[in-house]
Design an enzyme around this catalytic site. Structure first.
Site, PDB file in Angstrom:
ATOM      1  N   LYS A  16      38.487  45.621  25.970  1.00 16.79           N
ATOM      2  CA  LYS A  16      37.550  46.207  26.930  1.00 16.79           C
ATOM      3  C   LYS A  16      37.467  47.722  26.737  1.00 16.79           C
ATOM      4  O   LYS A  16      38.444  48.342  26.288  1.00 16.79           O
ATOM      5  CB  LYS A  16      37.956  45.863  28.373  1.00 16.79           C
ATOM      6  CG  LYS A  16      39.207  46.550  28.826  1.00 16.79           C
ATOM      7  CD  LYS A  16      39.420  46.453  30.334  1.00 16.79           C
ATOM      8  CE  LYS A  16      40.681  47.243  30.656  1.00 16.79           C
ATOM      9  NZ  LYS A  16      41.112  47.274  31.998  1.00 16.79           N
ATOM     10  N   LYS A  25      39.747  53.679  29.646  1.00 19.51           N
ATOM     11  CA  LYS A  25      40.109  55.107  29.629  1.00 19.51           C
ATOM     12  C   LYS A  25      41.331  55.332  28.746  1.00 19.51           C
ATOM     13  O   LYS A  25      41.534  56.416  28.222  1.00 19.51           O
ATOM     14  CB  LYS A  25      40.425  55.586  31.039  1.00 19.51           C
ATOM     15  CG  LYS A  25      39.223  55.652  31.944  1.00 19.51           C
ATOM     16  CD  LYS A  25      39.660  56.047  33.356  1.00 19.51           C
ATOM     17  CE  LYS A  25      38.587  55.746  34.368  1.00 19.51           C
ATOM     18  NZ  LYS A  25      39.124  55.225  35.620  1.00 19.51           N
ATOM     19  N   LYS A  57      50.260  47.283  30.135  1.00 25.94           N
ATOM     20  CA  LYS A  57      50.535  48.728  30.197  1.00 25.94           C
ATOM     21  C   LYS A  57      52.019  49.017  30.058  1.00 25.94           C
ATOM     22  O   LYS A  57      52.411  50.054  29.534  1.00 25.94           O
ATOM     23  CB  LYS A  57      50.037  49.308  31.524  1.00 25.94           C
ATOM     24  CG  LYS A  57      48.565  49.635  31.559  1.00 25.94           C
ATOM     25  CD  LYS A  57      48.285  50.518  32.776  1.00 25.94           C
ATOM     26  CE  LYS A  57      46.829  50.879  32.918  1.00 25.94           C
ATOM     27  NZ  LYS A  57      46.560  51.589  34.177  1.00 25.94           N
TER      28      LYS A  57
HETATM   29  P1  TYM Z   1      39.735  51.451  37.247  1.00 25.25           P
HETATM   30  O1  TYM Z   1      39.829  52.850  37.726  1.00 25.25           O
HETATM   31  O2  TYM Z   1      40.440  51.077  35.984  1.00 25.25           O
HETATM   32  O3  TYM Z   1      38.211  51.026  37.078  1.00 25.25           O
HETATM   33  C1  TYM Z   1      37.240  51.231  38.098  1.00 25.25           C
HETATM   34  C2  TYM Z   1      36.249  50.075  38.106  1.00 25.25           C
HETATM   35  O4  TYM Z   1      35.626  49.959  36.813  1.00 25.25           O
HETATM   36  C3  TYM Z   1      35.744  48.617  36.346  1.00 25.25           C
HETATM   37  N1  TYM Z   1      35.879  48.640  34.880  1.00 25.25           N
HETATM   38  C4  TYM Z   1      35.062  47.966  34.043  1.00 25.25           C
HETATM   39  N2  TYM Z   1      34.003  47.168  34.264  1.00 25.25           N
HETATM   40  C5  TYM Z   1      33.389  46.651  33.182  1.00 25.25           C
HETATM   41  N3  TYM Z   1      33.781  46.894  31.899  1.00 25.25           N
HETATM   42  C6  TYM Z   1      34.832  47.697  31.635  1.00 25.25           C
HETATM   43  N4  TYM Z   1      35.202  47.937  30.386  1.00 25.25           N
HETATM   44  C7  TYM Z   1      35.534  48.264  32.736  1.00 25.25           C
HETATM   45  N5  TYM Z   1      36.608  49.105  32.834  1.00 25.25           N
HETATM   46  C8  TYM Z   1      36.803  49.313  34.152  1.00 25.25           C
HETATM   47  C9  TYM Z   1      37.013  48.089  36.995  1.00 25.25           C
HETATM   48  O5  TYM Z   1      37.034  46.675  37.051  1.00 25.25           O
HETATM   49  C10 TYM Z   1      36.924  48.716  38.378  1.00 25.25           C
HETATM   50  O6  TYM Z   1      36.118  47.932  39.221  1.00 25.25           O
HETATM   51  N6  TYM Z   1      42.974  48.996  40.207  1.00 25.25           N
HETATM   52  C11 TYM Z   1      41.641  49.531  40.102  1.00 25.25           C
HETATM   53  C12 TYM Z   1      41.302  50.560  41.163  1.00 25.25           C
HETATM   54  C13 TYM Z   1      41.544  50.120  42.560  1.00 25.25           C
HETATM   55  C14 TYM Z   1      40.714  49.288  43.342  1.00 25.25           C
HETATM   56  C15 TYM Z   1      41.334  49.245  44.628  1.00 25.25           C
HETATM   57  C16 TYM Z   1      39.549  48.571  43.077  1.00 25.25           C
HETATM   58  C17 TYM Z   1      42.578  50.536  43.349  1.00 25.25           C
HETATM   59  N7  TYM Z   1      42.453  50.020  44.588  1.00 25.25           N
HETATM   60  C18 TYM Z   1      40.782  48.485  45.667  1.00 25.25           C
HETATM   61  C19 TYM Z   1      39.004  47.812  44.134  1.00 25.25           C
HETATM   62  C20 TYM Z   1      39.627  47.782  45.398  1.00 25.25           C
HETATM   63  C21 TYM Z   1      41.486  50.229  38.762  1.00 25.25           C
HETATM   64  O7  TYM Z   1      42.443  50.612  38.145  1.00 25.25           O
HETATM   65  O8  TYM Z   1      40.165  50.449  38.422  1.00 25.25           O
END
Ligand code: TYM
Length: 330
Positions: free
Chosen positions: A191, A194, A110
């Site tokens: 992947k 967003k 990023k």
């Molecule tokens: P975020 O908001 O990018 O994504 C939320 C969840 O969706 C999963 N995910 C996917 N799974 C499968 N295929 C994909 N293409 C895909 N894109 C996203 C992510 O793995 C995630 O589980 N840093 C994290 C948010 C976070 C978090 C936490 C998660 C902040 N604090 C504490 C767990 C525990 C994030 O940016 O997820």
């Protein structure tokens, strides 16, 4: 078991978020003591238009409830409403090293090595560690892309406990067997994300039947027209088979055996996705009719979360030598 996971209110929720994470959360809430947080503090690591952040947060909250999370069964809350997250993140930042954070691949992707990226983007994985450790979560259901952040969280917890005494539970990531990494429909080597530059590669939870049909029919495949599960040789078709598998509960190679052409596979997959997403987006739309009520439910969840978070923060501060409100004096 105590479960915690989080999702950022940036952009709209897509099929990767749903299959890789949210769907499993809905099951978790019935068997585990579960906490799910909208990580709005994470969202501001990149530029956010305040009005958009506000409505994206409410929309995400409605989507999570629309997808089946029940605020009476689990705790759903906004990270920014529980100040302990930022406070613990600071304590943990002072135990994590620059080298550890510089190794995070998501920051490298990023940040593109630019000097102008926000400092918060660099320290973001420590805030994520705070999210998890505050609730002493044992299980953290996430997609594959969060694995490295979970490893860092474990390292931070183990080190803190060694330096200052046993405060944190060391969490274990729970990554789904299928659809842990749903790929972009237009570029199956990336992947579904967003931040993708084209929306044709993503299916949003809010997409209608026509939109889903258009995106699946335009999904990139290959020219040999033989349906087979081979993620390296046939990444496009294999991604479609994984999505199919995740929704139907069947194995990708057994699904492949049922289809003689890409067209038939795409048509059945479209129907499956529509049947899965339509009820969710209908419920989400209905919930968004009363934003005030959503705000109240969110605040109630944050209140419940705060009680646990405050306790853990207090223990961590006391362990580090801070004089806290509950310190005992001799
Ligand atoms: P975020 O908001 O990018 O994504 C939320 C969840 O969706 C999963 N995910 C996917 N799974 C499968 N295929 C994909 N293409 C895909 N894109 C996203 C992510 O793995 C995630 O589980 N840093 C994290 C948010 C976070 C978090 C936490 C998660 C902040 N604090 C504490 C767990 C525990 C994030 O940016 O997820």
């Amino acid at each position: 078991m105590r479960v915690l996971s989080g999702i950022q209110p940036t952009g709209r929720v897509h099929l990767g978020n749903y299959l890789g994470a949210i769907r499993g959360w809905v099951e978790d809430q019935y068997v585990n003591e579960s906490f799910f947080t909208l990580v709005d503090l994470h969202a501001i690591t990149v530029e956010q238009e305040p009005r958009e952040l506000f409505s994206a947060t409410l929309e995400l909250f409605a989507t999570l409830i629309g997808a089946g999370l029940d605020p009476n069964i689990c705790t759903i809350f906004a990270q920014s409403q529980v100040n302990e997250h930022a406070a613990l993140a600071w304590l943990l930042e002072c135990t994590a090293t620059f080298g550890e954070l510089a190794r995070m691949t998501q920051f490298k992707d990023k940040g593109h090595g630019s000097q102008n990226v926000r400092a918060g983007l660099f320290t973001y994985p420590v805030l994520m560690a705070a999210d998890i450790l505050l609730y002493k979560a044992e299980r953290v259901p996430v997609g594959e892309d969060q694995k490295q952040h979970l490893e860092l969280t474990r390292d931070i917890a183990i080190r803190f406990n060694r330096l200052y005494g046993q405060v944190f539970t060391v969490p274990t990531p729970a990554i789904p067997k299928v659809a842990a990494r749903v790929m972009d429909l237009q570029n199956p080597s990336k992947k579904m994300s967003k931040s993708s530059s084209t929306t044709l590669g993503l299916i949003y939870i809010s997409d209608g039947a026509d939109e889903i049909k258009r995106k699946i029919s335009k999904a990139v495949t290959d020219t040999d027209n033989k349906v087979a599960y081979d993620p390296i040789g046939k990444p496009g078709i294999s991604n479609l088979l994984e999505i199919f598998a995740a929704i139907s509960g069947r194995a990708p190679d057994s699904i492949a055996e049922d289809y003689a052409s890409y067209g038939a596979l795409k048509s059945d997959l479209t129907q499956l996705i529509v049947a899965t997403l339509e009820p969710i987006s209908k419920r989400t739309k209905d919930l968004l009719d009363d934003r005030g009520e959503l705000g109240r439910i969110m605040a109630a969840g944050s209140g419940k979360a705060r009680e646990i978070a405050a306790d853990t923060l207090d223990s961590a501060k006391a362990a580090m030598g801070f004089v806290t409100a509950t310190s005992t004096f001799k």
